[in-house]
Design a protein around this motif. Structure first.
Motif, short mmCIF file in Angstrom:
data_model
loop_
_atom_site.label_atom_id
_atom_site.label_comp_id
_atom_site.label_asym_id
_atom_site.label_seq_id
_atom_site.Cartn_x
_atom_site.Cartn_y
_atom_site.Cartn_z
N MET A 1 0.84 -1.19 0.00
CA MET A 1 0.00 0.00 0.00
C MET A 1 0.88 1.24 0.00
O MET A 1 1.76 1.38 0.84
CB MET A 1 -0.88 0.00 1.24
N VAL A 90 -5.71 -11.60 0.58
CA VAL A 90 -5.50 -10.15 0.64
C VAL A 90 -5.20 -9.76 2.08
O VAL A 90 -5.90 -10.19 3.00
CB VAL A 90 -6.74 -9.40 0.12
N ASP A 94 -4.78 -3.96 3.29
CA ASP A 94 -5.27 -3.71 1.93
C ASP A 94 -6.80 -3.85 1.87
O ASP A 94 -7.48 -3.08 1.20
CB ASP A 94 -4.63 -4.69 0.96
#
Length: 326
Positions: A1, A90, A94
């Motif tokens: 990120m 994931v 995120d």
């Protein structure tokens, strides 16, 4: 990120009209600073890292807020269309940012879905704590009732008049003092003195923030230190101040005096035109919660007057403290 995307998300969250305790909770959630069993075990606390709701699974934020049966039921009850245990590869950060941006892009600041998303996260955490500390096993009915109560608290918060958070005092204060004063009254004496401080170095993204509170009535002390991510010493100092006020407000104190050794924080609270952009949203939250007290004074003092908080902040930055639940 990427850092710019993270900064955008926190600008969104800091701009939302939500309860300050939610903002502190989200800050700790993002920085993995909640007192989950996995975090406590990682800090050297002699404790199993098993999930309290589902043994044999480590209670990480990924598990607790997405994969745990407690979480999957809560997200189904929220009716936000979130299947939290899908795409489990994931990362939690995120996943969290993706949903915040999704709801913000759909509704902006005025929608109901983003606050409900945040309320569901808060509900999961509160129900988890009820299980750990009160042995109350949350079923679907309890989750549904809790989420309704949390959303009602949000509605009540929104119904409060949005008053200007300009400090009551514009003068320089008594000789040798620099103060910013908030609340409905300028006269009175504090019930509580809180010293705050942050510890930050430019060779690490981690900072420690801490506060130590002492009651005027019986001189009892209570304190907390946590490790967070911070871009500057100034942000750490402002976050320590905000965390202390959120705690004091949650304890129903009405008159509090906060001592900080940061002249910039106090000057910026007195005059928003001079405030650094990097801490604008944090200062806005400090003003907002300061206005909810009957009497709230934030005072610049010498380092020696915040030594307890300073030592606690250093220990927090170095990872020498256990995490404390909200």
């Amino acid at each position: 990120m990427t850092p710019p995307l993270v900064s955008k998300v926190f600008r969104i969250l800091w701009g939302l009209r939500i309860m300050p305790k939610w903002k502190i909770f989200l800050w700790k959630l993002w920085h993995n600073s909640l007192a989950t069993t996995a975090n406590l075990a990682a800090r050297g606390i002699s404790i199993s890292d098993d999930c309290p709701s589902r043994a044999l699974e480590s209670e990480t934020c990924q598990h607790l807020f997405r994969l745990c049966p407690l979480a999957t039921v809560a997200w189904r009850i929220s009716q936000l269309g979130i299947i939290s245990n899908s795409v489990s590869y994931v990362s939690f950060q995120d996943w969290l940012i993706a949903w915040i941006l999704y709801f913000y892009n759909l509704d902006g600041y005025s929608g109901e879905r983003l606050p409900k998303f945040l309320a569901t996260l808060w509900t999961i955490w509160q129900c988890r704590n009820n299980l750990v500390f009160n042995n109350i096993n949350p079923d679907g009915n309890i989750l549904h009732t809790m989420l309704q109560q949390v959303m009602q608290q949000h509605v009540t918060f929104l119904a409060r008049p949005f008053t200007c958070s300009k400090p009551l005092a514009e003068g320089p204060g008594p000789p040798g003092f620099l103060i910013a004063h908030f609340g409905s009254s300028f006269s009175g004496v504090p019930q509580l003195h809180i010293q705050v401080d942050g510890s930050w170095t430019n060779n690490s993204p981690l900072a420690g923030i801490a506060w130590v509170a002492q009651t005027v009535h019986n001189q009892t002390q209570e304190g907390q230190g946590i490790c967070i991510h911070a871009d500057s010493a100034l942000l750490a100092e402002a976050m320590a101040c905000l965390d202390a006020l959120v705690w004091a407000h949650g304890q129903a104190y009405q008159r509090v005096a906060v001592h900080t050794d940061s002249e910039v924080v106090v000057q910026s609270l007195r005059n928003p035109r001079t405030q650094p952009i990097a801490i604008t949203w944090t200062l806005s939250d400090i003003r907002s919660i300061g206005q909810q007290f009957h009497w709230c004074r934030i005072m610049k003092v010498n380092r020696s007057h915040v030594q307890l908080a300073h030592d606690l902040a250093i220990r927090a930055r170095r990872g020498q403290l256990s995490l404390v639940p909200l």
